[in-house]
Structures are given as C-alpha cells and as structure tokens.
Design a protein around this motif. Structure first.
Motif, PDB file in Angstrom:
ATOM      1  N   GLU A  84       0.842  -1.211   0.000  1.00 15.29           N
ATOM      2  CA  GLU A  84       0.000   0.000   0.000  1.00 15.29           C
ATOM      3  C   GLU A  84       0.870   1.252   0.000  1.00 15.29           C
ATOM      4  N   ALA A  85       0.381   2.302  -0.696  1.00 18.29           N
ATOM      5  CA  ALA A  85       1.174   3.538  -0.810  1.00 18.29           C
ATOM      6  C   ALA A  85       1.528   4.101   0.574  1.00 18.29           C
ATOM      7  N   LYS A  86       0.627   3.909   1.511  1.00 15.58           N
ATOM      8  CA  LYS A  86       0.873   4.451   2.856  1.00 15.58           C
ATOM      9  C   LYS A  86       2.110   3.826   3.500  1.00 15.58           C
ATOM     10  N   TRP A  87       2.333   2.546   3.211  1.00 15.88           N
ATOM     11  CA  TRP A  87       3.436   1.855   3.903  1.00 15.88           C
ATOM     12  C   TRP A  87       4.639   1.552   3.022  1.00 15.88           C
ATOM     13  N   ALA A  88       4.486   1.638   1.688  1.00 12.81           N
ATOM     14  CA  ALA A  88       5.603   1.294   0.797  1.00 12.81           C
ATOM     15  C   ALA A  88       6.765   2.265   1.008  1.00 12.81           C
ATOM     16  N   ASN A  89       7.916   1.748   1.318  1.00  9.83           N
ATOM     17  CA  ASN A  89       9.121   2.561   1.571  1.00  9.83           C
ATOM     18  C   ASN A  89       8.913   3.640   2.621  1.00  9.83           C
ATOM     19  N   CYS A  90       7.984   3.389   3.519  1.00  7.89           N
ATOM     20  CA  CYS A  90       7.636   4.388   4.535  1.00  7.89           C
ATOM     21  C   CYS A  90       8.859   4.813   5.355  1.00  7.89           C
ATOM     22  N   GLU A  91       9.688   3.828   5.764  1.00  2.00           N
ATOM     23  CA  GLU A  91      10.846   4.148   6.611  1.00  2.00           C
ATOM     24  C   GLU A  91      11.855   5.014   5.857  1.00  2.00           C
ATOM     25  N   ALA A  92      12.142   4.598   4.603  1.00  5.07           N
ATOM     26  CA  ALA A  92      13.124   5.359   3.824  1.00  5.07           C
ATOM     27  C   ALA A  92      12.648   6.782   3.583  1.00  5.07           C
ATOM     28  N   LYS A  93      11.330   6.922   3.345  1.00  9.19           N
ATOM     29  CA  LYS A  93      10.809   8.250   3.014  1.00  9.19           C
ATOM     30  C   LYS A  93      10.612   9.134   4.242  1.00  9.19           C
ATOM     31  N   SER A  94      10.636   8.562   5.411  1.00  2.74           N
ATOM     32  CA  SER A  94      10.431   9.391   6.606  1.00  2.74           C
ATOM     33  C   SER A  94      11.704   9.487   7.447  1.00  2.74           C
ATOM     34  N   ILE A  95      12.092   8.411   8.118  1.00  4.48           N
ATOM     35  CA  ILE A  95      13.232   8.557   9.039  1.00  4.48           C
ATOM     36  C   ILE A  95      14.547   8.767   8.281  1.00  4.48           C
ATOM     37  N   LEU A  96      14.740   8.058   7.148  1.00  2.00           N
ATOM     38  CA  LEU A  96      15.991   8.279   6.398  1.00  2.00           C
ATOM     39  C   LEU A  96      16.022   9.686   5.820  1.00  2.00           C
ATOM     40  N   ALA A  97      14.871  10.158   5.353  1.00  2.00           N
ATOM     41  CA  ALA A  97      14.802  11.519   4.790  1.00  2.00           C
ATOM     42  C   ALA A  97      15.058  12.565   5.881  1.00  2.00           C
ATOM     43  N   LEU A  98      14.584  12.282   7.069  1.00  2.00           N
ATOM     44  CA  LEU A  98      14.789  13.216   8.182  1.00  2.00           C
ATOM     45  C   LEU A  98      16.268  13.271   8.582  1.00  2.00           C
ATOM     46  N   ARG A  99      16.920  12.088   8.618  1.00  2.00           N
ATOM     47  CA  ARG A  99      18.363  12.048   8.927  1.00  2.00           C
ATOM     48  C   ARG A  99      19.127  12.897   7.918  1.00  2.00           C
ATOM     49  N   LYS A 100      18.729  12.757   6.642  1.00  2.00           N
ATOM     50  CA  LYS A 100      19.396  13.486   5.565  1.00  2.00           C
ATOM     51  C   LYS A 100      19.127  14.990   5.685  1.00  2.00           C
ATOM     52  N   ALA A 101      17.848  15.335   5.910  1.00  2.00           N
ATOM     53  CA  ALA A 101      17.453  16.753   5.941  1.00  2.00           C
ATOM     54  C   ALA A 101      18.231  17.521   7.005  1.00  2.00           C
ATOM     55  N   PHE A 102      18.541  16.852   8.127  1.00  2.00           N
ATOM     56  CA  PHE A 102      19.223  17.559   9.213  1.00  2.00           C
ATOM     57  C   PHE A 102      20.693  17.146   9.366  1.00  2.00           C
ATOM     58  N   ASN A 103      21.203  16.420   8.388  1.00  2.00           N
ATOM     59  CA  ASN A 103      22.611  15.993   8.435  1.00  2.00           C
ATOM     60  C   ASN A 103      22.993  15.240   9.707  1.00  2.00           C
ATOM     61  N   PHE A 104      22.112  14.356  10.127  1.00  2.00           N
ATOM     62  CA  PHE A 104      22.428  13.558  11.314  1.00  2.00           C
ATOM     63  C   PHE A 104      23.398  12.443  10.906  1.00  2.00           C
ATOM     64  N   ASN A 105      24.674  12.707  11.001  1.00  2.00           N
ATOM     65  CA  ASN A 105      25.665  11.727  10.536  1.00  2.00           C
ATOM     66  C   ASN A 105      26.164  10.805  11.636  1.00  2.00           C
ATOM     67  N   ILE A 106      25.895  11.171  12.882  1.00  2.00           N
ATOM     68  CA  ILE A 106      26.436  10.375  13.997  1.00  2.00           C
ATOM     69  C   ILE A 106      25.300   9.743  14.785  1.00  2.00           C
ATOM     70  N   ASN A 107      25.299   8.434  14.866  1.00  2.00           N
ATOM     71  CA  ASN A 107      24.264   7.734  15.620  1.00  2.00           C
ATOM     72  C   ASN A 107      24.909   6.959  16.764  1.00  2.00           C
ATOM     73  N   LEU A 108      24.355   7.149  17.946  1.00  2.00           N
ATOM     74  CA  LEU A 108      24.875   6.484  19.149  1.00  2.00           C
ATOM     75  C   LEU A 108      23.769   5.597  19.689  1.00  2.00           C
ATOM     76  N   ARG A 109      24.072   4.338  19.897  1.00  2.00           N
ATOM     77  CA  ARG A 109      23.104   3.420  20.507  1.00  2.00           C
ATOM     78  C   ARG A 109      23.767   2.757  21.697  1.00  2.00           C
ATOM     79  N   LYS A 110      23.009   2.630  22.777  1.00  2.00           N
ATOM     80  CA  LYS A 110      23.605   2.196  24.041  1.00  2.00           C
ATOM     81  C   LYS A 110      22.918   0.930  24.526  1.00  2.00           C
ATOM     82  N   MET A 111      23.712  -0.077  24.845  1.00  2.00           N
ATOM     83  CA  MET A 111      23.164  -1.329  25.333  1.00  2.00           C
ATOM     84  C   MET A 111      23.598  -1.543  26.769  1.00  2.00           C
ATOM     85  N   THR A 112      22.621  -1.732  27.653  1.00  2.00           N
ATOM     86  CA  THR A 112      22.932  -2.014  29.056  1.00  2.00           C
ATOM     87  C   THR A 112      22.192  -3.274  29.449  1.00  2.00           C
TER      88      THR A 112
END
Ligand code: IPM
Ligand code: MG
Length: 361
Positions: A84-112
């Motif tokens: 469905e158009a609503k879900w097709a490539n939804c992640e790439a078009k939203s969160i990946l586009a947002l990372r790009k739009a704001f130049n978020f080049n550094i991602n930190l993930r923490k496991m405890t």
C-alpha cells in the motif's frame, strides 16, 4: 530553571503510545526540577501520509527546525500491507529523509544489561556476570543507504544494483566523535569494517587508524564485521565502544540490543556536526502489538533521558530517569516482553510500568 522546546514525532504503531509515556516522564522531571518543556507535535511516516500523502511533509521539517531537539517514536506498517502507498518505503521516506534533511551523521546506541532481567538474554549467564555496557557509534549518512538503488532487467534477467560511498571527512567525523566519548568511558575502542573486501572499508580503516594515532591513551583495534558479529555473542564483555559504518552499524546494533533481553530496551541519539539531535528508540513500530497497552516504553523513555543529557545538558535530570527505570525493574515490574517467569515479577501494561518509573523520580 531551563526552558526547552521539543519537536515530538510519534509516528506509527506503538510510537504514539510509548511517546505519550515518555512525555509523562518528562513532565514529571520538569515539575520536580522546575524546568519548562514545551512540545510541538508533528506527523511522520504512515501517520503523515494519511494527512498529507507525504511521509515527511515540509510542515514537519519546519517544526523540527524551530525546536531545540527532536523526540522521535517509530515509523512503518505491517509486513502484509507493504504494497500500500501508505506503507511502501515508509521508513526510507520518513526517518531516512529526516536524517538526511538535518545531516544527522552520527548515531549512538547504548546497550545495558540489567542484572534483574539478564536471564532473558539469549546469552549464557556466565557471559553476563559482570553486566554489560556497550556503546555503538554508527555513521548514518553514507554507505549503501544513500547510494543508488535500481531493480531492473539486464540480458533478459532480473538485475539489482546498489552503490555506496564514503569520503574521508565522513569517516573522520564519526571516528573522532567516538574517540572523544571513549575517553570518558573504558578507554577502549573497536572499529569495525570489511577491509578485506570493500573499498569503503579500506578507506574507513586508514582514516580510523590515523585518528587513533592522535589518541594514544585509548586502546584501539580494527575488527572485520563477520568476526565482530561472532565476538559479540562469544565474548561481549570485550567491547566498550564500537564505531562502524552505516549498514554494519544497523545490523550490529540490532544484535547488541537483543542481548539485553528485548528489542524494547535500546535508546539512541543521532547528531549533526552542529550538535542538533534526534532521539529515538532503536526498535521498530511493532504494529502487531500497537494500541494494546503492552509495548515496552523503556527505549522511548531512555531516549528522552538522552535528550536531556546531550541536548539540554541536564545530566542530573537524565540520571533521575535512568535510575527510576532501573528501580522499576529492580522492584519487579515488567512489560510482557520482559516476563521471565521468576517469582516476584509483576507483569504490567505500558502505562502502569511508566507509573512506576514516575513514582521513582
Ligand atoms: C534503524 C532502522 C532503519 C535503518 C530503517 C527503519 C530504515 O532499522 O534505525 O536501525 O535501517 O536505519
Ligand atoms: Mg535497524
């Protein structure tokens, strides 16, 4: 008293539910420490598509620009509805586009690993006896993520092509960041690549070694990604800080997150070189359990705590949240994903777990 403005992008699936709980926790902190947090909600993912036929509308980008930080939930829909158009490539078009739009080049993930729920870990207890605390830095704007992707036909056969690239500045930026954090932790860093095969990794290794020479006080090593995936389950305690490229970081961070017993435990922060940041749980939108008050809110709440520490410099307040989550676990409260059948466990819903966190602040 501090005043901070937060863009809230709850997204899809369990996003809105766990976000509501994280905001209740933030409000509790604001009250107790006498701060003012203002929230401006904006749509992203499938939720935005419903309203704008766009997974990341300009209105959302504008709201992000006008706030001090972004608190993100999760995006994406059920597997069986991906056509469905609503879900097709939804992640790439939203969160990946947002990372790009704001130049978020550094991602930190923490496991405890919380000792009280260590029995949920897929690893043997003897590998976890001293607890685990691992930070992974993942480059977020290069590699195959932002290359060319084509699915076509060639010589009468279906054919797929992906490209990826790094320049030395992209590598240097994240490796330097990771070294600066390693200084404040165990003074040990492992850089992960596939330099025996890939050109991107050969460059990565060269640059990482150059940066390492500027930090002789930090114990540094290179590791191939296949070996790293194996070492993480064989002897995870050897790791303190890991730094790696986009795709390897995506894969290894999921592997690390589940060592804690549940995907719902891992917070993350994404920074641009200007310091602007987005905070989000590393797990997904889990549409199958959405709306049932059973989702684990911990990763979203810990992401909010990261925002207080890294974007607002409110370290005491961030510790208050981290300690309150720990205290709720120590007292036996568990969402369903954390149930292990041990005596004294109290299985509660998303809201009720958060009530316990709030009581402990
Ligand atoms: C993550 C996610 C995303 C990624 C997806 C949703 C595109 O898996 O944040 O790790 O691959 O970066
Ligand atoms: Mg991922």
């Amino acid at each position: 008293m501090a005043k901070h403005n937060i863009a809230v992008l709850a997204g899809d699936g369990i996003g809105p539910e766990v976000m509501a709980e994280a905001i209740r926790v933030l409000d509790t902190v604001a009250n107790k420490f006498n701060h003012q947090f203002t929230y401006t909600h904006a749509l992203a993912g499938g939720a935005a598509y419903d309203e704008y036929q766009d997974h990341l509308p300009q209105a959302t980008i504008d709201i992000c620009k006008n706030n001090d930080a972004i608190l993100f939930g999760s995006v994406g829909g059920p597997v069986h509805l991906q056509h469905e158009a609503k879900w097709a490539n939804c992640e790439a078009k939203s969160i990946l586009a947002l990372r790009k739009a704001f130049n978020f080049n550094i991602n930190l993930r923490k496991m405890t690993i919380f000792p009280e729920i260590a029995s949920l870990s897929p690893l043997k207890p003897e590998l976890l006896k001293n607890g685990l605390d691992i930070v992974i830095f993942r480059e977020l704007l290069g590699d195959v993520y932002f290359g060319e992707h084509t699915l076509s036909e060639k010589d009468g056969k279906r054919y797929a092509f992906d490209s990826g690239a790094y320049d030395e500045d992209q590598v240097k930026s994240i490796v330097q960041y990771a070294f600066n954090v390693a200084k404040t932790r165990g003074k040990k860093i492992v850089s992960v690549d596939k330099a025996n095969v890939m050109a991107m990794s050969k460059l990565w290794r060269q640059v990482a070694n150059e940066v390492a020479k500027e930090h002789p006080e930090i114990e540094y090593s290179d590791m191939l990604v296949d070996n790293c995936a194996m070492q993480i389950i064989k002897n995870p305690a050897q790791f303190d800080v890991i730094v790696t490229s986009n795709l390897f970081g995506d894969i290894l961070s999921d592997e690390l997150s589940v060592l804690s017993g549940s995907l719902g435990m891992m917070p993350s922060a994404s920074f641009s070189n200007s310091g602007f940041a987005l905070y989000e749980p590393a797990g997904g939108s889990a549409p199958d359990i959405a709306g049932k008050n059973i989702a684990n809110p911990i990763a979203q709440i810990l992401s909010a705590a990261m925002m207080l520490a890294y974007s607002f410099n409110l370290h005491q307040e961030a510790s208050a949240i981290n300690n309150a989550v720990k205290a709720a676990i120590v007292a036996g409260y568990r969402t369903g994903d954390l149930a292990s059948g041990q005596a004294g466990e109290k299985i509660v819903g998303t809201k009720e777990f958060t009530d316990q966190v709030i009581c402990n602040i």
